[in-house]
Design a protein around this motif. Sequence first.
Motif, PDB file in Angstrom:
ATOM      1  N   ARG A 131       0.842  -1.279   0.039  1.00 17.51           N
ATOM      2  CA  ARG A 131       0.121   0.019   0.184  1.00 17.51           C
ATOM      3  C   ARG A 131       0.807   1.184  -0.015  1.00 17.51           C
ATOM      4  NH1 ARG A 131      -3.832  -0.436   4.841  1.00 17.51           N
ATOM      5  NH2 ARG A 131      -4.382   1.896   4.196  1.00 17.51           N
ATOM      6  N   ILE A 132       2.121   1.315   0.200  1.00 19.02           N
ATOM      7  CA  ILE A 132       2.996   2.250   0.110  1.00 19.02           C
ATOM      8  C   ILE A 132       3.511   2.634  -1.215  1.00 19.02           C
ATOM      9  CG2 ILE A 132       5.184   3.162   0.944  1.00 19.02           C
ATOM     10  CD1 ILE A 132       4.780   1.418   3.548  1.00 19.02           C
ATOM     11  N   VAL A 133       3.143   3.852  -1.721  1.00 19.10           N
ATOM     12  CA  VAL A 133       3.317   4.108  -3.186  1.00 19.10           C
ATOM     13  C   VAL A 133       4.640   4.939  -3.328  1.00 19.10           C
ATOM     14  CG1 VAL A 133       0.851   3.717  -3.734  1.00 19.10           C
ATOM     15  CG2 VAL A 133       1.653   5.896  -3.022  1.00 19.10           C
ATOM     16  N   ALA A 134       4.883   5.637  -2.249  1.00 17.98           N
ATOM     17  CA  ALA A 134       6.042   6.605  -2.310  1.00 17.98           C
ATOM     18  C   ALA A 134       6.664   6.992  -1.267  1.00 17.98           C
ATOM     19  CB  ALA A 134       5.744   8.055  -3.046  1.00 17.98           C
ATOM     20  N   TYR A 135       7.955   7.298  -1.061  1.00 12.62           N
ATOM     21  CA  TYR A 135       8.728   7.548   0.062  1.00 12.62           C
ATOM     22  C   TYR A 135       9.958   8.289  -0.393  1.00 12.62           C
ATOM     23  CZ  TYR A 135      12.067   7.344   3.949  1.00 12.62           C
ATOM     24  OH  TYR A 135      13.022   7.706   5.012  1.00 12.62           O
ATOM     25  N   ASP A 136       9.942   9.696  -0.086  1.00  4.69           N
ATOM     26  CA  ASP A 136      11.245  10.318  -0.409  1.00  4.69           C
ATOM     27  C   ASP A 136      12.236  10.879   0.650  1.00  4.69           C
ATOM     28  OD1 ASP A 136       9.592  12.225   0.977  1.00  4.69           O
ATOM     29  OD2 ASP A 136       9.112  13.409  -0.670  1.00  4.69           O
ATOM     30  N   GLY A 137      12.040   9.975   1.797  1.00  2.00           N
ATOM     31  CA  GLY A 137      12.943  10.443   2.919  1.00  2.00           C
ATOM     32  C   GLY A 137      12.106  11.581   4.118  1.00  2.00           C
ATOM     33  N   GLU A 138      11.271  12.080   3.360  1.00  2.00           N
ATOM     34  CA  GLU A 138      10.694  13.271   4.409  1.00  2.00           C
ATOM     35  C   GLU A 138       9.268  12.956   4.570  1.00  2.00           C
ATOM     36  OE1 GLU A 138      11.341  17.171   3.021  1.00  2.00           O
ATOM     37  OE2 GLU A 138      13.470  17.212   3.391  1.00  2.00           O
ATOM     38  N   THR A 139       8.511  12.441   3.704  1.00  2.00           N
ATOM     39  CA  THR A 139       7.034  12.066   3.578  1.00  2.00           C
ATOM     40  C   THR A 139       6.868  10.629   2.981  1.00  2.00           C
ATOM     41  OG1 THR A 139       6.621  12.978   1.164  1.00  2.00           O
ATOM     42  CG2 THR A 139       6.317  14.524   3.053  1.00  2.00           C
ATOM     43  N   VAL A 140       5.654  10.233   3.343  1.00  2.00           N
ATOM     44  CA  VAL A 140       5.225   8.733   2.978  1.00  2.00           C
ATOM     45  C   VAL A 140       3.924   8.699   2.478  1.00  2.00           C
ATOM     46  CG1 VAL A 140       4.957   6.406   3.630  1.00  2.00           C
ATOM     47  CG2 VAL A 140       6.440   7.727   4.874  1.00  2.00           C
ATOM     48  N   SER A 141       3.458   8.119   1.304  1.00  2.00           N
ATOM     49  CA  SER A 141       2.284   8.212   0.679  1.00  2.00           C
ATOM     50  C   SER A 141       1.728   6.750   0.684  1.00  2.00           C
ATOM     51  CB  SER A 141       2.350   8.893  -0.936  1.00  2.00           C
ATOM     52  OG  SER A 141       2.822  10.333  -0.706  1.00  2.00           O
ATOM     53  N   PHE A 142       0.416   6.661   0.935  1.00  3.30           N
ATOM     54  CA  PHE A 142       0.208   5.132   0.787  1.00  3.30           C
ATOM     55  C   PHE A 142      -1.572   5.291   0.281  1.00  3.30           C
ATOM     56  CE2 PHE A 142      -0.681   7.059   5.190  1.00  3.30           C
ATOM     57  CZ  PHE A 142      -2.039   6.551   5.239  1.00  3.30           C
ATOM     58  N   ARG A 143      -1.950   4.018  -0.204  1.00  2.00           N
ATOM     59  CA  ARG A 143      -3.196   4.063  -0.458  1.00  2.00           C
ATOM     60  C   ARG A 143      -4.170   3.465   0.513  1.00  2.00           C
ATOM     61  NH1 ARG A 143      -0.597   0.921  -4.707  1.00  2.00           N
ATOM     62  NH2 ARG A 143      -1.305  -0.871  -3.701  1.00  2.00           N
ATOM     63  N   TYR A 144      -5.332   3.773   0.284  1.00  2.00           N
ATOM     64  CA  TYR A 144      -6.614   3.478   1.207  1.00  2.00           C
ATOM     65  C   TYR A 144      -7.828   3.377   0.484  1.00  2.00           C
ATOM     66  CZ  TYR A 144      -7.995   8.233   2.350  1.00  2.00           C
ATOM     67  OH  TYR A 144      -8.649   9.222   2.381  1.00  2.00           O
ATOM     68  N   LYS A 145      -8.888   2.752   1.134  1.00  2.00           N
ATOM     69  CA  LYS A 145     -10.045   2.751   0.292  1.00  2.00           C
ATOM     70  C   LYS A 145     -10.869   3.656   1.412  1.00  2.00           C
ATOM     71  CE  LYS A 145     -13.704  -0.433  -1.268  1.00  2.00           C
ATOM     72  NZ  LYS A 145     -13.901  -1.690  -1.641  1.00  2.00           N
ATOM     73  N   ASP A 146     -11.468   4.484   0.943  1.00  2.00           N
ATOM     74  CA  ASP A 146     -12.538   5.383   1.730  1.00  2.00           C
ATOM     75  C   ASP A 146     -14.029   4.569   1.433  1.00  2.00           C
ATOM     76  OD1 ASP A 146     -14.081   7.258   2.727  1.00  2.00           O
ATOM     77  OD2 ASP A 146     -13.239   8.898   1.726  1.00  2.00           O
ATOM     78  N   LYS A 147     -14.130   4.252   2.894  1.00  2.00           N
ATOM     79  CA  LYS A 147     -15.382   3.559   3.031  1.00  2.00           C
ATOM     80  C   LYS A 147     -16.708   4.329   2.801  1.00  2.00           C
ATOM     81  CE  LYS A 147     -13.632  -0.064   6.013  1.00  2.00           C
ATOM     82  NZ  LYS A 147     -13.788  -0.921   7.224  1.00  2.00           N
ATOM     83  N   LYS A 148     -16.491   5.625   2.533  1.00  2.00           N
ATOM     84  CA  LYS A 148     -17.687   6.582   2.524  1.00  2.00           C
ATOM     85  C   LYS A 148     -18.212   6.424   1.163  1.00  2.00           C
ATOM     86  CE  LYS A 148     -16.547   9.548   6.304  1.00  2.00           C
ATOM     87  NZ  LYS A 148     -16.273  11.027   6.633  1.00  2.00           N
ATOM     88  N   ASP A 149     -17.317   6.575   0.026  1.00  2.00           N
ATOM     89  CA  ASP A 149     -17.470   6.520  -1.173  1.00  2.00           C
ATOM     90  C   ASP A 149     -16.938   5.465  -2.115  1.00  2.00           C
ATOM     91  OD1 ASP A 149     -14.907   7.126  -1.456  1.00  2.00           O
ATOM     92  OD2 ASP A 149     -15.154   9.063  -2.081  1.00  2.00           O
ATOM     93  N   GLY A 150     -16.386   4.460  -1.411  1.00  2.00           N
ATOM     94  CA  GLY A 150     -15.582   3.364  -1.800  1.00  2.00           C
ATOM     95  C   GLY A 150     -14.449   3.422  -2.907  1.00  2.00           C
ATOM     96  N   GLN A 151     -14.070   4.519  -2.866  1.00  2.00           N
ATOM     97  CA  GLN A 151     -12.881   5.005  -4.000  1.00  2.00           C
ATOM     98  C   GLN A 151     -11.658   4.719  -3.306  1.00  2.00           C
ATOM     99  OE1 GLN A 151     -13.570   5.837  -6.963  1.00  2.00           O
ATOM    100  NE2 GLN A 151     -15.699   5.374  -6.563  1.00  2.00           N
ATOM    101  N   MET A 152     -10.559   4.549  -4.194  1.00  2.00           N
ATOM    102  CA  MET A 152      -9.129   4.375  -3.760  1.00  2.00           C
ATOM    103  C   MET A 152      -8.755   5.811  -3.387  1.00  2.00           C
ATOM    104  SD  MET A 152      -8.352   1.268  -2.744  1.00  2.00           S
ATOM    105  CE  MET A 152      -6.957   1.363  -2.617  1.00  2.00           C
ATOM    106  N   LYS A 153      -8.023   6.201  -2.517  1.00  2.00           N
ATOM    107  CA  LYS A 153      -7.156   7.399  -2.380  1.00  2.00           C
ATOM    108  C   LYS A 153      -5.977   7.269  -1.960  1.00  2.00           C
ATOM    109  CE  LYS A 153     -11.823   9.569  -1.402  1.00  2.00           C
ATOM    110  NZ  LYS A 153     -12.520  10.315  -0.612  1.00  2.00           N
ATOM    111  N   ILE A 154      -5.130   8.368  -1.996  1.00  2.00           N
ATOM    112  CA  ILE A 154      -3.980   8.565  -1.664  1.00  2.00           C
ATOM    113  C   ILE A 154      -3.659   9.544  -0.598  1.00  2.00           C
ATOM    114  CG2 ILE A 154      -1.518   9.086  -2.198  1.00  2.00           C
ATOM    115  CD1 ILE A 154      -2.392   6.424  -3.616  1.00  2.00           C
ATOM    116  N   GLU A 155      -2.935   9.114   0.609  1.00  2.00           N
ATOM    117  CA  GLU A 155      -2.594  10.117   1.675  1.00  2.00           C
ATOM    118  C   GLU A 155      -1.193  10.277   1.814  1.00  2.00           C
ATOM    119  OE1 GLU A 155      -4.039  11.001   6.320  1.00  2.00           O
ATOM    120  OE2 GLU A 155      -5.099   9.911   5.078  1.00  2.00           O
ATOM    121  N   THR A 156      -0.762  11.408   2.220  1.00  2.00           N
ATOM    122  CA  THR A 156       0.711  11.916   2.351  1.00  2.00           C
ATOM    123  C   THR A 156       0.794  12.219   3.757  1.00  2.00           C
ATOM    124  OG1 THR A 156       1.035  12.074  -0.138  1.00  2.00           O
ATOM    125  CG2 THR A 156       2.770  13.107   1.475  1.00  2.00           C
TER     126      THR A 156
END
Length: 313
Positions: A131-156
């Motif tokens: 689920r971890i899609v990016a890491y630049d040494g300062e931030t981490v971005s990962f995928r998750y499924k929002d149960k409110k709308d059922g969409q896959m989203k990215i949080e950093t």
Amino acid sequence: MKLIQEFFQRKSKVMPGIIAGLHTFGAKAQFNPHVHMMVTMGGMTAKGEWKQYDYLPFEMLRKQWQTVVLKLLREKLSREEIKRIQPILQQAWNNHQNGFYIYAPKQKGNIKEQLRYIGRYMRHPAIGMSRIVAYDGETVSFRYKDKKDGQMKIETLSVEEFIGRLVQHIPDEFFKLIRHYGIYGRRIRSLCRKILGRWQEQVKRWIIKMNRIKRRNWSQRQKEQSGQDPAICRRCGNCYEYKGEVCQENGRLVIRYTIDLMARKYLERMIGYQTGNAKKEEKSQESQPLRVPLQSSTFVWVVTNKKKSPTKW
């Protein structure tokens, strides 16, 4: 667990089997405690017989679960604390007329596959590496499924905040996240298994045997999910052989592990090709090794000329 056990005892006079797993995290690794349970659709009678049961009143369980939770909160709090949060407890009761959330759809299909999926889900960590899609040494971005709308989203998140979300889910020492009750209890599990086995032989009615569900390796799991064997090259159909692992340290690719000296020399040559420090020799396409981008942590596989099933690793 007491609600389920008491229901089976009242209605059918049987002892069910329950496996309960505590999850303290939600989709975004936030604090969201909840319990997942696997419950046998039936149970053991006092005479040692298995009695099938195919119905659970989930609406009634929701109301009972709501009553039990609010009652426990009042028992654990002092009088001053109860007075302070009494409006909140009353609001929780009024806003949930159907009780607290219990989700239990009927499962149909391949029982073994469902048991594998549920068992794996109950043990999974707060965030998987996939689920971890990016890491630049300062931030981490990962995928998750929002149960409110059922969409896959990215949080950093910043590294500190990301680590903070993860460490809050580390259980205390010796605290068990998965517990067994009823006929799965440690004290009577072996006895119930023997009694159930004798009953199955007598009535010729076989319930799935858990010991037949074998643990799958990484290659088998990936093949089931994607339909493609990860140990087979998609270009030439040859097999991959595991040679070692390369990781990134201080901006440089270094070898963490190799299976032998020849593998180390090969990986050193591959790192040279990737970084541009080695002279590129002209090779035929058949003898040239498959080159893939090396990321921060990469398991290195090498294509061989063996067109056969790969060895299990």
